[in-house]
Design a protein around this motif. Sequence first.
Motif, PDB file in Angstrom:
ATOM      1  N   GLY A 170      -8.942   5.709   3.465  1.00 25.18           N
ATOM      2  CA  GLY A 170      -7.790   5.074   4.073  1.00 25.18           C
ATOM      3  C   GLY A 170      -7.573   3.671   3.510  1.00 25.18           C
ATOM      4  N   GLY A 171      -6.459   3.070   3.905  1.00 23.33           N
ATOM      5  CA  GLY A 171      -6.176   1.717   3.442  1.00 23.33           C
ATOM      6  C   GLY A 171      -4.741   1.327   3.689  1.00 23.33           C
ATOM      7  N   LEU A 172      -4.358   0.221   3.050  1.00 24.10           N
ATOM      8  CA  LEU A 172      -3.006  -0.315   3.163  1.00 24.10           C
ATOM      9  C   LEU A 172      -2.257  -0.055   1.862  1.00 24.10           C
ATOM     10  CD1 LEU A 172      -0.818  -2.099   4.502  1.00 24.10           C
ATOM     11  CD2 LEU A 172      -2.022  -4.085   3.528  1.00 24.10           C
ATOM     12  N   THR A 197      -9.983   7.553   9.782  1.00 22.90           N
ATOM     13  CA  THR A 197      -9.766   6.525   8.769  1.00 22.90           C
ATOM     14  C   THR A 197      -8.330   6.045   8.875  1.00 22.90           C
ATOM     15  OG1 THR A 197      -9.981   5.998   6.404  1.00 22.90           O
ATOM     16  CG2 THR A 197      -9.158   8.198   6.938  1.00 22.90           C
ATOM     17  N   GLN A 198      -8.164   4.723   8.847  1.00 24.86           N
ATOM     18  CA  GLN A 198      -6.852   4.111   9.071  1.00 24.86           C
ATOM     19  C   GLN A 198      -6.002   4.155   7.801  1.00 24.86           C
ATOM     20  OE1 GLN A 198      -5.461   2.545  11.981  1.00 24.86           O
ATOM     21  NE2 GLN A 198      -3.603   2.605  10.706  1.00 24.86           N
ATOM     22  N   VAL A 199      -4.776   4.611   7.973  1.00 23.81           N
ATOM     23  CA  VAL A 199      -3.778   4.567   6.905  1.00 23.81           C
ATOM     24  C   VAL A 199      -2.621   3.706   7.394  1.00 23.81           C
ATOM     25  CG1 VAL A 199      -2.070   5.903   5.617  1.00 23.81           C
ATOM     26  CG2 VAL A 199      -4.389   6.802   5.926  1.00 23.81           C
ATOM     27  N   THR A 200      -2.301   2.679   6.647  1.00 25.01           N
ATOM     28  CA  THR A 200      -1.202   1.789   6.997  1.00 25.01           C
ATOM     29  C   THR A 200      -0.219   1.723   5.831  1.00 25.01           C
ATOM     30  OG1 THR A 200      -2.657   0.437   8.385  1.00 25.01           O
ATOM     31  CG2 THR A 200      -0.547  -0.515   7.757  1.00 25.01           C
ATOM     32  N   VAL A 201       1.039   2.036   6.109  1.00 26.40           N
ATOM     33  CA  VAL A 201       2.072   2.029   5.079  1.00 26.40           C
ATOM     34  C   VAL A 201       3.090   0.949   5.433  1.00 26.40           C
ATOM     35  CG1 VAL A 201       3.770   3.387   3.811  1.00 26.40           C
ATOM     36  CG2 VAL A 201       1.751   4.514   4.793  1.00 26.40           C
ATOM     37  N   SER A 202       3.201  -0.037   4.570  1.00 26.03           N
ATOM     38  CA  SER A 202       4.126  -1.143   4.823  1.00 26.03           C
ATOM     39  C   SER A 202       5.486  -0.848   4.198  1.00 26.03           C
ATOM     40  CB  SER A 202       3.557  -2.438   4.262  1.00 26.03           C
ATOM     41  OG  SER A 202       3.427  -2.344   2.855  1.00 26.03           O
ATOM     42  N   GLN A 220       1.960   0.252   0.082  1.00 21.27           N
ATOM     43  CA  GLN A 220       3.400   0.065   0.276  1.00 21.27           C
ATOM     44  C   GLN A 220       4.099   1.419   0.351  1.00 21.27           C
ATOM     45  OE1 GLN A 220       4.724  -2.525  -2.927  1.00 21.27           O
ATOM     46  NE2 GLN A 220       4.578  -4.307  -1.580  1.00 21.27           N
ATOM     47  N   ALA A 221       5.240   1.425   0.990  1.00 26.08           N
ATOM     48  CA  ALA A 221       6.044   2.646   1.060  1.00 26.08           C
ATOM     49  C   ALA A 221       6.302   3.174  -0.344  1.00 26.08           C
ATOM     50  CB  ALA A 221       7.359   2.371   1.778  1.00 26.08           C
ATOM     51  N   GLY A 222       6.160   4.490  -0.490  1.00 21.91           N
ATOM     52  CA  GLY A 222       6.308   5.125  -1.790  1.00 21.91           C
ATOM     53  C   GLY A 222       4.996   5.271  -2.545  1.00 21.91           C
ATOM     54  N   GLY A 223       3.961   4.638  -2.042  1.00 13.09           N
ATOM     55  CA  GLY A 223       2.666   4.694  -2.701  1.00 13.09           C
ATOM     56  C   GLY A 223       1.866   5.924  -2.314  1.00 13.09           C
ATOM     57  N   SER A 224       0.615   5.960  -2.792  1.00 14.84           N
ATOM     58  CA  SER A 224      -0.249   7.125  -2.582  1.00 14.84           C
ATOM     59  C   SER A 224      -1.619   6.695  -2.080  1.00 14.84           C
ATOM     60  CB  SER A 224      -0.431   7.894  -3.896  1.00 14.84           C
ATOM     61  OG  SER A 224       0.811   8.377  -4.380  1.00 14.84           O
ATOM     62  N   LEU A 225      -2.237   7.593  -1.342  1.00 15.26           N
ATOM     63  CA  LEU A 225      -3.629   7.451  -0.926  1.00 15.26           C
ATOM     64  C   LEU A 225      -4.262   8.829  -0.951  1.00 15.26           C
ATOM     65  CD1 LEU A 225      -3.515   5.063   2.185  1.00 15.26           C
ATOM     66  CD2 LEU A 225      -4.572   4.562  -0.023  1.00 15.26           C
ATOM     67  N   ARG A 226      -5.571   8.854  -1.161  1.00 14.08           N
ATOM     68  CA  ARG A 226      -6.310  10.112  -1.124  1.00 14.08           C
ATOM     69  C   ARG A 226      -7.421   9.980  -0.096  1.00 14.08           C
ATOM     70  NH1 ARG A 226      -6.865  14.552  -4.424  1.00 14.08           N
ATOM     71  NH2 ARG A 226      -8.913  15.608  -4.425  1.00 14.08           N
ATOM     72  N   LEU A 227      -7.331  10.791   0.952  1.00 12.37           N
ATOM     73  CA  LEU A 227      -8.372  10.820   1.971  1.00 12.37           C
ATOM     74  C   LEU A 227      -9.388  11.900   1.631  1.00 12.37           C
ATOM     75  CD1 LEU A 227      -6.220  10.563   5.236  1.00 12.37           C
ATOM     76  CD2 LEU A 227      -6.998   8.740   3.705  1.00 12.37           C
ATOM     77  N   ASP A 282       4.134   7.333   8.412  1.00 10.45           N
ATOM     78  CA  ASP A 282       2.844   8.002   8.190  1.00 10.45           C
ATOM     79  C   ASP A 282       1.673   7.137   8.652  1.00 10.45           C
ATOM     80  OD1 ASP A 282       4.155   9.171   5.062  1.00 10.45           O
ATOM     81  OD2 ASP A 282       3.918  10.330   6.913  1.00 10.45           O
ATOM     82  N   THR A 283       1.958   5.900   9.028  1.00  7.90           N
ATOM     83  CA  THR A 283       0.904   5.001   9.490  1.00  7.90           C
ATOM     84  C   THR A 283       0.213   5.580  10.714  1.00  7.90           C
ATOM     85  OG1 THR A 283       1.973   3.028   8.605  1.00  7.90           O
ATOM     86  CG2 THR A 283       0.436   2.722  10.442  1.00  7.90           C
ATOM     87  N   ALA A 284      -1.108   5.697  10.642  1.00  8.93           N
ATOM     88  CA  ALA A 284      -1.892   6.267  11.742  1.00  8.93           C
ATOM     89  C   ALA A 284      -3.359   6.258  11.348  1.00  8.93           C
ATOM     90  CB  ALA A 284      -1.458   7.703  12.043  1.00  8.93           C
ATOM     91  N   VAL A 285      -4.196   6.555  12.332  1.00  8.45           N
ATOM     92  CA  VAL A 285      -5.581   6.906  12.036  1.00  8.45           C
ATOM     93  C   VAL A 285      -5.606   8.409  11.769  1.00  8.45           C
ATOM     94  CG1 VAL A 285      -7.947   7.028  12.892  1.00  8.45           C
ATOM     95  CG2 VAL A 285      -6.497   5.068  13.480  1.00  8.45           C
ATOM     96  N   TYR A 286      -6.175   8.812  10.642  1.00  7.96           N
ATOM     97  CA  TYR A 286      -6.235  10.215  10.273  1.00  7.96           C
ATOM     98  C   TYR A 286      -7.646  10.750  10.548  1.00  7.96           C
ATOM     99  CZ  TYR A 286      -1.631  10.102   8.200  1.00  7.96           C
ATOM    100  OH  TYR A 286      -0.267  10.013   8.008  1.00  7.96           O
ATOM    101  N   TYR A 287      -7.686  11.867  11.253  1.00  6.63           N
ATOM    102  CA  TYR A 287      -8.953  12.480  11.634  1.00  6.63           C
ATOM    103  C   TYR A 287      -9.125  13.832  10.928  1.00  6.63           C
ATOM    104  CZ  TYR A 287      -8.986   9.129  15.482  1.00  6.63           C
ATOM    105  OH  TYR A 287      -8.987   7.984  16.236  1.00  6.63           O
ATOM    106  N   CYS A 288     -10.314  14.052  10.443  1.00  8.00           N
ATOM    107  CA  CYS A 288     -10.691  15.339   9.879  1.00  8.00           C
ATOM    108  C   CYS A 288     -11.405  16.151  10.956  1.00  8.00           C
ATOM    109  CB  CYS A 288     -11.620  15.097   8.687  1.00  8.00           C
ATOM    110  SG  CYS A 288     -12.371  16.563   7.995  1.00  8.00           S
TER     111      CYS A 288
END
Length: 124
Positions: A9-11, A118-123, A13-20, A90-96
Amino acid sequence: QVQLVESGGGLVQAGGSLRLSCAASGRTYSGSTMGWFRPAPGKGREFVAAIRWISAETYYLDSVKGRFTISRDNAKNTVALQMNSLKPEDTAVYYCGVEFGIGPYYRSDLYDYWGQGTQVTVSS
């Protein structure tokens, strides 16, 4: 003892990517369903994506289809959620979670074990 540990998770910007990533240990996961959920107002944990461990069949929340991809690595006992074109909503804590039964993949109440989130924050 079953243990699920999320990371990635992490911070962003809008349009970006993350891999959990969710690392699973403690027993065999063949025959299980692994899912990713996030809190939603009035819904408890909202289904986001799930994968059947043996068949690798995947399922997605309509609002993430085409943007998120769930996958699993049998050798490493991990499940990943690749999130592209992220939006502020999409900002939220994501749980597996893992379900060892055969219930609907989208019902969080049927999942047997959960990770810590894990926290996901999208600005914007």
